[in-house]
Scaffold this motif. Structure first.
Motif, PDB file in Angstrom:
ATOM      1  N   ILE A   9       0.727  -1.266   0.017  1.00  0.00           N
ATOM      2  CA  ILE A   9       0.224   0.093  -0.239  1.00  0.00           C
ATOM      3  C   ILE A   9       0.486   1.090  -0.223  1.00  0.00           C
ATOM      4  N   GLN A  10       1.410   0.895   0.951  1.00  0.00           N
ATOM      5  CA  GLN A  10       2.573   2.107   0.998  1.00  0.00           C
ATOM      6  C   GLN A  10       3.621   2.651  -0.287  1.00  0.00           C
ATOM      7  N   ASN A  11       4.113   1.430  -0.776  1.00  0.00           N
ATOM      8  CA  ASN A  11       5.286   1.894  -2.467  1.00  0.00           C
ATOM      9  C   ASN A  11       4.134   1.258  -3.566  1.00  0.00           C
ATOM     10  N   PRO A  12       3.647   2.075  -4.151  1.00  0.00           N
ATOM     11  CA  PRO A  12       2.410   1.375  -5.212  1.00  0.00           C
ATOM     12  C   PRO A  12       3.139   1.727  -6.308  1.00  0.00           C
ATOM     13  N   ALA A  13       4.079   2.673  -6.481  1.00  0.00           N
ATOM     14  CA  ALA A  13       4.979   2.705  -7.668  1.00  0.00           C
ATOM     15  C   ALA A  13       5.370   1.258  -7.724  1.00  0.00           C
ATOM     16  N   PHE A  14       6.550   1.343  -6.730  1.00  0.00           N
ATOM     17  CA  PHE A  14       7.651   0.016  -7.258  1.00  0.00           C
ATOM     18  C   PHE A  14       6.728  -0.737  -7.479  1.00  0.00           C
ATOM     19  N   PHE A  15       5.758  -1.362  -6.877  1.00  0.00           N
ATOM     20  CA  PHE A  15       5.239  -2.829  -7.208  1.00  0.00           C
ATOM     21  C   PHE A  15       4.618  -2.910  -8.289  1.00  0.00           C
ATOM     22  N   LYS A  16       4.003  -1.229  -9.309  1.00  0.00           N
ATOM     23  CA  LYS A  16       3.537  -1.662 -10.304  1.00  0.00           C
ATOM     24  C   LYS A  16       4.085  -1.295 -11.089  1.00  0.00           C
ATOM     25  N   ALA A  17       5.568  -1.212 -11.490  1.00  0.00           N
ATOM     26  CA  ALA A  17       6.337  -1.809 -11.698  1.00  0.00           C
ATOM     27  C   ALA A  17       7.316  -2.954 -12.573  1.00  0.00           C
ATOM     28  N   LEU A  18       6.407  -3.588 -11.181  1.00  0.00           N
ATOM     29  CA  LEU A  18       7.163  -4.855 -11.361  1.00  0.00           C
ATOM     30  C   LEU A  18       5.785  -5.701 -11.902  1.00  0.00           C
ATOM     31  N   ASP A  19       4.081  -4.779 -12.192  1.00  0.00           N
ATOM     32  CA  ASP A  19       3.146  -6.046 -13.090  1.00  0.00           C
ATOM     33  C   ASP A  19       2.631  -6.236 -11.984  1.00  0.00           C
ATOM     34  N   TYR A  20       2.206  -5.496 -10.664  1.00  0.00           N
ATOM     35  CA  TYR A  20       1.701  -5.552  -9.495  1.00  0.00           C
ATOM     36  C   TYR A  20       0.686  -4.774  -9.274  1.00  0.00           C
ATOM     37  N   ILE A  21      -1.349  -5.257  -9.354  1.00  0.00           N
ATOM     38  CA  ILE A  21      -2.064  -4.200  -9.429  1.00  0.00           C
ATOM     39  C   ILE A  21      -1.817  -3.119  -8.407  1.00  0.00           C
ATOM     40  N   PRO A  22      -1.897  -2.109  -8.038  1.00  0.00           N
ATOM     41  CA  PRO A  22      -1.473  -1.043  -7.314  1.00  0.00           C
ATOM     42  C   PRO A  22      -2.488  -0.714  -5.826  1.00  0.00           C
ATOM     43  N   LEU A  23      -2.308  -1.003  -4.938  1.00  0.00           N
ATOM     44  CA  LEU A  23      -3.149  -1.137  -3.395  1.00  0.00           C
ATOM     45  C   LEU A  23      -3.334   0.484  -3.492  1.00  0.00           C
ATOM     46  N   TYR A  24      -3.016   2.053  -4.300  1.00  0.00           N
ATOM     47  CA  TYR A  24      -3.235   3.277  -3.352  1.00  0.00           C
ATOM     48  C   TYR A  24      -2.845   3.384  -4.554  1.00  0.00           C
ATOM     49  N   ASP A  25      -3.425   4.809  -4.976  1.00  0.00           N
ATOM     50  CA  ASP A  25      -3.317   5.836  -6.053  1.00  0.00           C
ATOM     51  C   ASP A  25      -3.048   7.100  -5.521  1.00  0.00           C
ATOM     52  N   GLU A  26      -1.672   7.020  -5.408  1.00  0.00           N
ATOM     53  CA  GLU A  26      -1.192   7.609  -5.189  1.00  0.00           C
ATOM     54  C   GLU A  26      -1.275   9.898  -5.831  1.00  0.00           C
ATOM     55  N   GLU A  27      -2.181   9.676  -6.695  1.00  0.00           N
ATOM     56  CA  GLU A  27      -2.288  11.153  -7.520  1.00  0.00           C
ATOM     57  C   GLU A  27      -3.729  11.350  -6.735  1.00  0.00           C
ATOM     58  N   ARG A  28      -4.680  10.592  -6.747  1.00  0.00           N
ATOM     59  CA  ARG A  28      -5.640  10.702  -6.422  1.00  0.00           C
ATOM     60  C   ARG A  28      -6.395  10.825  -4.794  1.00  0.00           C
ATOM     61  N   GLY A  29      -5.382   9.941  -4.878  1.00  0.00           N
ATOM     62  CA  GLY A  29      -5.334   9.780  -2.599  1.00  0.00           C
ATOM     63  C   GLY A  29      -6.533   8.136  -2.908  1.00  0.00           C
ATOM     64  N   THR A  30      -6.637   7.745  -3.598  1.00  0.00           N
ATOM     65  CA  THR A  30      -6.985   6.269  -3.113  1.00  0.00           C
ATOM     66  C   THR A  30      -7.373   5.006  -2.958  1.00  0.00           C
ATOM     67  N   PHE A  31      -7.374   4.210  -2.932  1.00  0.00           N
ATOM     68  CA  PHE A  31      -7.212   2.868  -2.475  1.00  0.00           C
ATOM     69  C   PHE A  31      -8.364   1.909  -2.912  1.00  0.00           C
ATOM     70  N   ALA A  32      -7.546   1.246  -3.002  1.00  0.00           N
ATOM     71  CA  ALA A  32      -7.994  -0.301  -4.050  1.00  0.00           C
ATOM     72  C   ALA A  32      -9.034  -1.366  -2.433  1.00  0.00           C
ATOM     73  N   LYS A  33      -9.788  -0.541  -1.823  1.00  0.00           N
ATOM     74  CA  LYS A  33     -10.025  -0.801  -0.832  1.00  0.00           C
ATOM     75  C   LYS A  33     -10.403  -2.685  -0.381  1.00  0.00           C
ATOM     76  N   LYS A  34     -11.279  -3.353  -1.664  1.00  0.00           N
ATOM     77  CA  LYS A  34     -12.176  -4.511  -1.375  1.00  0.00           C
ATOM     78  C   LYS A  34     -10.546  -5.684  -1.711  1.00  0.00           C
ATOM     79  N   ALA A  35      -9.462  -4.569  -2.451  1.00  0.00           N
ATOM     80  CA  ALA A  35      -8.639  -5.583  -2.291  1.00  0.00           C
ATOM     81  C   ALA A  35      -7.386  -5.950  -1.715  1.00  0.00           C
ATOM     82  N   ILE A  36      -7.357  -4.865  -0.671  1.00  0.00           N
ATOM     83  CA  ILE A  36      -6.780  -4.424   0.517  1.00  0.00           C
ATOM     84  C   ILE A  36      -6.859  -5.342   1.657  1.00  0.00           C
TER      85      ILE A  36
END
Length: 438
Positions: free
Chosen positions: A362-389
Protein backbone atom coordinates in the motif's frame (compact mmCIF):
# COMPACT_ATOMS: atom_id res chain seq x y z
CA UNK A 1 0.75 -26.97 13.70
CA UNK A 2 4.15 -27.43 15.37
CA UNK A 3 7.04 -25.08 15.99
CA UNK A 4 8.57 -25.80 12.60
CA UNK A 5 5.77 -23.92 10.83
CA UNK A 6 7.46 -20.68 11.86
CA UNK A 7 9.90 -21.15 9.02
CA UNK A 8 7.10 -20.74 6.50
CA UNK A 9 7.30 -16.98 6.01
CA UNK A 10 4.73 -16.56 3.24
CA UNK A 11 0.99 -16.87 2.77
CA UNK A 12 -0.24 -15.30 -0.47
CA UNK A 13 1.75 -16.05 -3.60
CA UNK A 14 4.08 -13.37 -4.95
CA UNK A 15 6.05 -13.53 -8.18
CA UNK A 16 9.16 -11.92 -6.69
CA UNK A 17 11.13 -12.54 -3.51
CA UNK A 18 11.03 -9.77 -0.91
CA UNK A 19 13.17 -9.49 2.19
CA UNK A 20 15.37 -12.11 3.80
CA UNK A 21 12.78 -14.70 4.74
CA UNK A 22 11.70 -17.70 2.69
CA UNK A 23 9.41 -16.43 -0.05
CA UNK A 24 7.56 -19.72 -0.41
CA UNK A 25 5.00 -21.90 1.33
CA UNK A 26 5.60 -25.12 3.20
CA UNK A 27 4.07 -28.44 2.25
CA UNK A 28 0.37 -28.70 3.16
CA UNK A 29 1.15 -31.95 5.01
CA UNK A 30 4.24 -30.55 6.78
CA UNK A 31 2.93 -31.32 10.26
CA UNK A 32 2.05 -34.88 9.27
CA UNK A 33 5.51 -35.41 7.76
CA UNK A 34 7.18 -33.96 10.86
CA UNK A 35 5.23 -36.27 13.15
CA UNK A 36 6.03 -39.30 10.98
CA UNK A 37 9.72 -38.34 11.17
CA UNK A 38 9.52 -38.15 14.96
CA UNK A 39 7.83 -41.55 15.17
CA UNK A 40 10.38 -43.16 12.85
CA UNK A 41 13.29 -41.74 14.88
CA UNK A 42 11.72 -43.21 18.04
CA UNK A 43 11.63 -46.62 16.34
CA UNK A 44 15.24 -46.06 15.21
CA UNK A 45 14.18 -46.29 11.57
CA UNK A 46 16.81 -43.68 10.75
CA UNK A 47 16.69 -43.55 6.95
CA UNK A 48 12.91 -43.43 6.83
CA UNK A 49 12.90 -40.76 9.57
CA UNK A 50 15.27 -38.54 7.58
CA UNK A 51 13.19 -38.99 4.43
CA UNK A 52 10.11 -37.69 6.22
CA UNK A 53 12.14 -34.91 7.86
CA UNK A 54 13.61 -33.64 4.59
CA UNK A 55 10.17 -33.71 2.94
CA UNK A 56 8.81 -31.60 5.82
CA UNK A 57 11.38 -28.90 4.97
CA UNK A 58 10.50 -28.79 1.27
CA UNK A 59 8.83 -25.53 0.19
CA UNK A 60 6.62 -24.63 -2.72
CA UNK A 61 5.70 -21.88 -5.17
CA UNK A 62 2.01 -22.48 -5.65
CA UNK A 63 1.64 -26.23 -6.10
CA UNK A 64 5.15 -26.71 -7.53
CA UNK A 65 8.03 -27.83 -5.35
CA UNK A 66 10.99 -25.46 -5.30
CA UNK A 67 13.34 -28.45 -5.10
CA UNK A 68 15.12 -26.72 -2.23
CA UNK A 69 15.87 -30.18 -0.84
CA UNK A 70 16.66 -33.14 -3.08
CA UNK A 71 17.08 -36.68 -1.76
CA UNK A 72 18.08 -39.99 -3.35
CA UNK A 73 18.28 -43.41 -1.69
CA UNK A 74 21.13 -45.61 -2.96
CA UNK A 75 22.21 -48.91 -1.39
CA UNK A 76 20.76 -48.02 1.98
CA UNK A 77 22.40 -44.55 2.03
CA UNK A 78 20.21 -41.44 1.79
CA UNK A 79 22.05 -38.78 -0.21
CA UNK A 80 20.76 -35.20 -0.07
CA UNK A 81 21.25 -31.65 -1.29
CA UNK A 82 20.01 -28.57 0.59
CA UNK A 83 19.95 -25.15 -1.05
CA UNK A 84 20.36 -21.94 0.93
CA UNK A 85 21.08 -18.90 -1.20
CA UNK A 86 24.68 -19.00 -2.41
CA UNK A 87 25.32 -22.30 -0.61
CA UNK A 88 24.63 -25.88 -1.65
CA UNK A 89 24.87 -28.40 1.17
CA UNK A 90 25.54 -31.97 0.07
CA UNK A 91 25.56 -34.95 2.38
CA UNK A 92 24.62 -38.50 3.18
CA UNK A 93 22.75 -40.30 5.94
CA UNK A 94 23.46 -43.83 7.13
CA UNK A 95 21.91 -45.75 9.99
CA UNK A 96 24.78 -44.55 12.21
CA UNK A 97 25.44 -40.93 11.22
CA UNK A 98 24.80 -37.88 9.06
CA UNK A 99 27.57 -36.09 7.17
CA UNK A 100 27.09 -32.79 5.32
CA UNK A 101 29.43 -30.27 3.70
CA UNK A 102 29.41 -27.04 1.72
CA UNK A 103 32.21 -26.28 -0.71
CA UNK A 104 33.39 -22.69 -0.28
CA UNK A 105 36.59 -21.88 -2.20
CA UNK A 106 39.69 -23.60 -3.55
CA UNK A 107 42.28 -24.24 -0.85
CA UNK A 108 45.03 -22.70 -3.00
CA UNK A 109 43.10 -19.40 -3.20
CA UNK A 110 42.91 -18.78 0.55
CA UNK A 111 44.79 -15.66 1.67
CA UNK A 112 46.23 -15.27 5.16
CA UNK A 113 43.47 -12.84 6.17
CA UNK A 114 40.79 -15.26 4.98
CA UNK A 115 42.40 -18.17 6.83
CA UNK A 116 42.36 -16.07 9.98
CA UNK A 117 38.67 -15.29 9.44
CA UNK A 118 37.87 -18.98 8.97
CA UNK A 119 39.69 -19.95 12.18
CA UNK A 120 37.69 -17.32 14.07
CA UNK A 121 34.47 -18.66 12.59
CA UNK A 122 35.22 -22.13 13.94
CA UNK A 123 35.12 -20.70 17.46
CA UNK A 124 31.75 -19.07 16.77
CA UNK A 125 29.94 -22.10 15.34
CA UNK A 126 28.22 -24.68 17.53
CA UNK A 127 27.76 -27.72 15.28
CA UNK A 128 29.60 -27.14 12.00
CA UNK A 129 33.27 -26.37 11.43
CA UNK A 130 35.69 -25.51 8.64
CA UNK A 131 38.37 -27.78 7.25
CA UNK A 132 40.42 -27.99 4.08
CA UNK A 133 41.47 -30.85 1.86
CA UNK A 134 43.90 -30.74 -1.03
CA UNK A 135 41.35 -29.06 -3.29
CA UNK A 136 38.72 -27.09 -1.31
CA UNK A 137 37.96 -25.30 1.93
CA UNK A 138 34.64 -26.66 3.18
CA UNK A 139 32.20 -26.14 6.01
CA UNK A 140 31.16 -29.53 7.32
CA UNK A 141 28.85 -31.19 9.81
CA UNK A 142 28.95 -34.63 11.41
CA UNK A 143 26.07 -35.87 13.55
CA UNK A 144 25.72 -39.16 15.39
CA UNK A 145 22.30 -40.75 14.90
CA UNK A 146 22.22 -42.68 18.18
CA UNK A 147 19.80 -40.29 19.91
CA UNK A 148 18.61 -38.14 17.02
CA UNK A 149 15.18 -36.47 16.64
CA UNK A 150 13.74 -33.88 14.22
CA UNK A 151 14.48 -31.10 16.72
CA UNK A 152 18.06 -32.26 17.30
CA UNK A 153 18.95 -32.39 13.62
CA UNK A 154 17.08 -29.26 12.55
CA UNK A 155 19.39 -26.76 14.23
CA UNK A 156 22.71 -28.29 13.09
CA UNK A 157 21.49 -28.37 9.49
CA UNK A 158 20.17 -24.83 9.81
CA UNK A 159 23.52 -23.67 11.16
CA UNK A 160 25.61 -25.11 8.35
CA UNK A 161 23.20 -23.81 5.69
CA UNK A 162 22.86 -20.26 7.02
CA UNK A 163 26.56 -19.84 7.77
CA UNK A 164 27.74 -21.30 4.48
CA UNK A 165 25.49 -18.81 2.69
CA UNK A 166 26.58 -15.87 4.86
CA UNK A 167 30.29 -16.66 4.59
CA UNK A 168 30.17 -17.11 0.83
CA UNK A 169 28.64 -13.65 0.46
CA UNK A 170 31.15 -12.26 2.98
CA UNK A 171 34.07 -13.74 1.03
CA UNK A 172 32.74 -12.32 -2.24
CA UNK A 173 32.48 -8.89 -0.59
CA UNK A 174 35.72 -8.75 1.39
CA UNK A 175 37.92 -10.87 -0.91
CA UNK A 176 36.62 -10.04 -4.41
CA UNK A 177 39.65 -11.61 -6.13
CA UNK A 178 38.78 -15.07 -4.75
CA UNK A 179 36.41 -17.14 -6.88
CA UNK A 180 33.59 -18.86 -5.00
CA UNK A 181 33.09 -22.53 -5.80
CA UNK A 182 29.91 -24.57 -6.31
CA UNK A 183 27.71 -21.69 -7.45
CA UNK A 184 26.16 -23.31 -10.51
CA UNK A 185 22.71 -23.22 -8.91
CA UNK A 186 22.59 -19.40 -8.82
CA UNK A 187 20.45 -17.73 -11.49
CA UNK A 188 21.12 -14.22 -12.79
CA UNK A 189 18.19 -11.82 -12.58
CA UNK A 190 16.53 -10.65 -15.76
CA UNK A 191 18.02 -7.39 -17.08
CA UNK A 192 14.58 -5.81 -17.24
CA UNK A 193 13.99 -6.40 -13.54
CA UNK A 194 17.49 -5.20 -12.69
CA UNK A 195 16.92 -1.96 -14.62
CA UNK A 196 13.66 -1.38 -12.72
CA UNK A 197 15.45 -1.86 -9.42
CA UNK A 198 18.37 0.34 -10.46
CA UNK A 199 15.96 3.08 -11.53
CA UNK A 200 14.04 2.97 -8.25
CA UNK A 201 17.27 3.05 -6.25
CA UNK A 202 18.09 6.40 -7.87
CA UNK A 203 14.52 7.67 -7.59
CA UNK A 204 14.48 6.92 -3.86
CA UNK A 205 17.82 8.64 -3.28
CA UNK A 206 16.62 11.71 -5.20
CA UNK A 207 13.42 11.76 -3.13
CA UNK A 208 15.47 11.52 0.06
CA UNK A 209 17.66 14.47 -0.95
CA UNK A 210 14.59 16.54 -1.81
CA UNK A 211 12.91 15.65 1.51
CA UNK A 212 15.99 16.64 3.53
CA UNK A 213 15.81 20.11 1.99
CA UNK A 214 12.32 20.53 3.48
CA UNK A 215 13.45 19.77 7.03
CA UNK A 216 13.88 22.58 9.58
CA UNK A 217 17.43 23.87 9.77
CA UNK A 218 17.73 23.33 13.50
CA UNK A 219 17.53 20.02 15.39
CA UNK A 220 16.66 17.82 12.43
CA UNK A 221 19.05 14.93 13.13
CA UNK A 222 16.28 12.61 14.29
CA UNK A 223 14.27 13.23 11.14
CA UNK A 224 17.34 12.64 8.98
CA UNK A 225 17.89 9.31 10.75
CA UNK A 226 14.39 8.17 9.83
CA UNK A 227 14.99 9.15 6.20
CA UNK A 228 18.35 7.39 5.87
CA UNK A 229 17.38 4.23 7.76
CA UNK A 230 14.03 3.93 5.99
CA UNK A 231 15.83 4.05 2.65
CA UNK A 232 18.31 1.32 3.63
CA UNK A 233 15.54 -0.91 4.96
CA UNK A 234 13.54 -0.27 1.77
CA UNK A 235 16.49 -1.23 -0.44
CA UNK A 236 17.03 -4.40 1.56
CA UNK A 237 13.38 -5.51 1.51
CA UNK A 238 12.17 -4.42 -1.92
CA UNK A 239 15.30 -4.72 -4.05
CA UNK A 240 16.76 -7.72 -2.12
CA UNK A 241 20.43 -7.14 -3.01
CA UNK A 242 23.04 -9.79 -2.31
CA UNK A 243 26.75 -9.81 -1.57
CA UNK A 244 28.37 -6.39 -1.12
CA UNK A 245 25.22 -4.24 -0.91
CA UNK A 246 23.57 -6.60 1.57
CA UNK A 247 26.74 -6.89 3.65
CA UNK A 248 27.32 -3.13 3.72
CA UNK A 249 23.71 -2.27 4.59
CA UNK A 250 23.74 -4.83 7.41
CA UNK A 251 26.98 -3.40 8.75
CA UNK A 252 25.83 0.24 8.55
CA UNK A 253 22.52 -0.49 10.28
CA UNK A 254 24.20 -2.54 13.01
CA UNK A 255 26.78 0.19 13.63
CA UNK A 256 24.09 2.86 13.79
CA UNK A 257 22.09 1.16 16.52
CA UNK A 258 25.10 -0.19 18.44
CA UNK A 259 27.01 3.12 18.54
CA UNK A 260 26.13 4.86 21.81
CA UNK A 261 29.17 7.16 21.89
CA UNK A 262 28.91 9.26 18.74
CA UNK A 263 26.16 11.88 18.23
CA UNK A 264 23.29 11.22 15.84
CA UNK A 265 24.71 13.77 13.39
CA UNK A 266 27.91 11.73 13.04
CA UNK A 267 25.98 8.48 12.55
CA UNK A 268 23.76 10.13 9.94
CA UNK A 269 26.82 11.25 8.03
CA UNK A 270 28.04 7.65 7.94
CA UNK A 271 24.73 6.52 6.45
CA UNK A 272 24.74 9.42 3.99
CA UNK A 273 28.24 8.57 2.74
CA UNK A 274 27.20 5.01 1.94
CA UNK A 275 24.03 6.16 0.17
CA UNK A 276 26.20 8.44 -1.99
CA UNK A 277 28.29 5.37 -2.92
CA UNK A 278 25.13 3.53 -3.90
CA UNK A 279 24.14 6.44 -6.15
CA UNK A 280 27.57 6.40 -7.82
CA UNK A 281 27.45 2.66 -8.55
CA UNK A 282 27.05 2.06 -12.28
CA UNK A 283 24.51 -0.41 -13.63
CA UNK A 284 27.10 -3.04 -14.59
CA UNK A 285 28.46 -3.15 -11.04
CA UNK A 286 24.97 -2.97 -9.55
CA UNK A 287 23.76 -5.95 -11.58
CA UNK A 288 26.48 -8.20 -10.12
CA UNK A 289 24.94 -7.82 -6.63
CA UNK A 290 21.79 -9.80 -7.45
CA UNK A 291 20.91 -13.41 -8.13
CA UNK A 292 17.99 -15.77 -7.70
CA UNK A 293 18.28 -18.91 -5.61
CA UNK A 294 16.42 -21.38 -3.41
CA UNK A 295 16.18 -21.11 0.37
CA UNK A 296 15.35 -23.65 3.06
CA UNK A 297 15.90 -21.94 6.42
CA UNK A 298 14.76 -18.56 7.75
CA UNK A 299 17.76 -16.53 8.98
CA UNK A 300 15.78 -14.72 11.70
CA UNK A 301 14.79 -16.15 15.07
CA UNK A 302 11.11 -16.12 15.97
CA UNK A 303 9.97 -12.90 17.64
CA UNK A 304 7.10 -12.74 20.11
CA UNK A 305 4.12 -10.66 19.05
CA UNK A 306 4.44 -8.74 22.30
CA UNK A 307 7.85 -7.42 21.22
CA UNK A 308 6.48 -6.32 17.86
CA UNK A 309 3.46 -4.72 19.55
CA UNK A 310 5.74 -2.77 21.91
CA UNK A 311 7.78 -1.49 18.97
CA UNK A 312 4.63 -0.27 17.21
CA UNK A 313 3.48 1.49 20.39
CA UNK A 314 6.82 3.28 20.84
CA UNK A 315 6.95 4.26 17.16
CA UNK A 316 3.42 5.69 17.12
CA UNK A 317 4.33 7.77 20.19
CA UNK A 318 7.19 9.29 18.19
CA UNK A 319 4.79 10.09 15.35
CA UNK A 320 2.47 11.85 17.80
CA UNK A 321 5.39 13.91 19.07
CA UNK A 322 6.32 15.04 15.55
CA UNK A 323 2.68 15.75 14.78
CA UNK A 324 2.18 17.78 17.95
CA UNK A 325 5.32 19.79 17.17
CA UNK A 326 4.14 20.35 13.57
CA UNK A 327 6.90 18.40 11.85
CA UNK A 328 4.34 16.75 9.61
CA UNK A 329 6.65 16.34 6.59
CA UNK A 330 8.48 13.44 8.27
CA UNK A 331 5.38 11.48 9.32
CA UNK A 332 4.84 9.50 6.03
CA UNK A 333 8.49 8.43 6.19
CA UNK A 334 8.14 7.18 9.75
CA UNK A 335 5.11 5.07 8.85
CA UNK A 336 7.15 3.40 6.09
CA UNK A 337 10.12 3.09 8.44
CA UNK A 338 7.97 1.16 10.94
CA UNK A 339 6.87 -1.38 8.31
CA UNK A 340 10.36 -1.94 6.93
CA UNK A 341 11.94 -2.06 10.40
CA UNK A 342 9.56 -4.85 11.47
CA UNK A 343 10.36 -6.86 8.35
CA UNK A 344 14.12 -6.24 8.70
CA UNK A 345 14.55 -6.97 12.39
CA UNK A 346 11.92 -9.46 13.48
CA UNK A 347 11.23 -13.11 12.74
CA UNK A 348 7.53 -12.93 11.91
CA UNK A 349 5.02 -15.73 11.85
CA UNK A 350 3.29 -16.29 8.45
CA UNK A 351 0.25 -14.17 9.34
CA UNK A 352 2.23 -11.13 10.51
CA UNK A 353 4.64 -11.39 7.59
CA UNK A 354 1.84 -11.34 5.03
CA UNK A 355 0.00 -8.52 6.78
CA UNK A 356 3.06 -6.25 7.07
CA UNK A 357 3.94 -6.96 3.45
CA UNK A 358 0.45 -5.83 2.42
CA UNK A 359 1.03 -2.54 4.24
CA UNK A 360 4.32 -2.16 2.36
CA UNK A 361 2.47 -2.74 -0.92
CA UNK A 362 0.00 0.00 0.00
CA UNK A 363 2.77 2.43 0.98
CA UNK A 364 4.95 1.82 -2.11
CA UNK A 365 2.52 1.53 -5.05
CA UNK A 366 4.84 2.82 -7.79
CA UNK A 367 7.42 0.12 -7.18
CA UNK A 368 4.92 -2.72 -7.19
CA UNK A 369 3.20 -1.33 -10.27
CA UNK A 370 6.56 -1.31 -12.06
CA UNK A 371 6.88 -5.02 -11.25
CA UNK A 372 3.43 -5.56 -12.80
CA UNK A 373 1.42 -5.89 -9.60
CA UNK A 374 -1.97 -4.17 -9.35
CA UNK A 375 -1.34 -1.13 -7.08
CA UNK A 376 -3.30 -0.92 -3.85
CA UNK A 377 -3.06 2.89 -3.62
CA UNK A 378 -3.36 5.64 -6.23
CA UNK A 379 -0.91 8.34 -5.15
CA UNK A 380 -2.23 10.98 -7.55
CA UNK A 381 -5.88 10.61 -6.54
CA UNK A 382 -5.25 9.56 -2.94
CA UNK A 383 -7.60 6.58 -3.32
CA UNK A 384 -7.27 2.96 -2.26
CA UNK A 385 -8.14 -0.39 -3.81
CA UNK A 386 -10.27 -1.00 -0.73
CA UNK A 387 -11.76 -4.35 -1.75
CA UNK A 388 -8.37 -5.73 -2.74
CA UNK A 389 -6.79 -4.61 0.55
CA UNK A 390 -9.60 -6.19 2.59
CA UNK A 391 -9.28 -9.40 0.54
CA UNK A 392 -5.52 -9.60 1.09
CA UNK A 393 -6.01 -9.20 4.85
CA UNK A 394 -8.57 -12.00 4.82
CA UNK A 395 -6.24 -14.18 2.73
CA UNK A 396 -3.52 -13.71 5.35
CA UNK A 397 -5.68 -14.46 8.39
CA UNK A 398 -8.45 -16.89 7.38
CA UNK A 399 -6.26 -19.97 6.70
CA UNK A 400 -4.94 -19.77 10.27
CA UNK A 401 -8.17 -19.35 12.20
CA UNK A 402 -8.09 -23.00 13.23
CA UNK A 403 -4.80 -22.33 14.97
CA UNK A 404 -5.34 -18.79 16.27
CA UNK A 405 -8.95 -18.70 17.44
CA UNK A 406 -8.91 -15.01 18.47
CA UNK A 407 -7.71 -13.66 15.10
CA UNK A 408 -10.20 -11.67 13.07
CA UNK A 409 -9.80 -10.02 9.64
CA UNK A 410 -9.71 -6.26 10.24
CA UNK A 411 -10.09 -4.73 6.78
CA UNK A 412 -13.43 -3.11 7.61
CA UNK A 413 -11.86 -1.38 10.64
CA UNK A 414 -9.30 0.57 8.62
CA UNK A 415 -9.40 4.32 8.02
CA UNK A 416 -9.17 4.92 4.25
CA UNK A 417 -9.34 8.73 4.41
CA UNK A 418 -5.60 9.21 3.68
CA UNK A 419 -2.39 7.20 3.48
CA UNK A 420 -1.26 8.41 6.92
CA UNK A 421 -4.60 7.47 8.49
CA UNK A 422 -4.58 4.10 6.74
CA UNK A 423 -1.04 3.37 7.97
CA UNK A 424 -1.93 4.43 11.50
CA UNK A 425 -5.11 2.34 11.70
CA UNK A 426 -3.38 -0.64 10.05
CA UNK A 427 -0.51 -0.60 12.58
CA UNK A 428 -2.97 -0.33 15.47
CA UNK A 429 -4.78 -3.41 14.18
CA UNK A 430 -1.45 -5.26 13.85
CA UNK A 431 -0.55 -4.25 17.38
CA UNK A 432 -3.73 -5.76 18.84
CA UNK A 433 -3.65 -9.09 16.98
CA UNK A 434 -4.20 -12.00 19.34
CA UNK A 435 -2.07 -15.06 18.54
CA UNK A 436 -3.37 -17.21 21.38
CA UNK A 437 -3.30 -20.78 20.08
CA UNK A 438 -6.07 -23.32 20.51
Amino acid sequence: MNWLNFFDTKITQLRHPFGRGINATIAPDEEKLFNKSYEAFEKHEIIKAYEYFFKSLENYSGEDSNQNIITKLEDGILKFEIYQGSARIIGAVTQKNLYAEAIMIKTADAQVALKRYILERNYQLTYAYYFSDKEYIKLKLYHDNATVSPQKIFFPLREIALNADFDKEYIKTEFPDITLQDTGHLVKLDDGELKIKYGFLHNWIDELDAKILTLPTNDNSGMQSFLYLQLLFKIDYLLVPKCEIYQKISKKVQQYFADETNPTEFKNEELKEYIVKLREMNFEDFSTKFYSSKYTFNPMEKTSHEEISNFITESLMKIRWYKNNRYTQIIPTIYKYISFYILYNYGLNPVSKALVHTLVEIQNPAFFKALDYIPLYDEERGTFAKKAIIAKIEDAITPHLNQYKELEPFGDELNFSSLNELSNSYLLQLKHLNFEEI
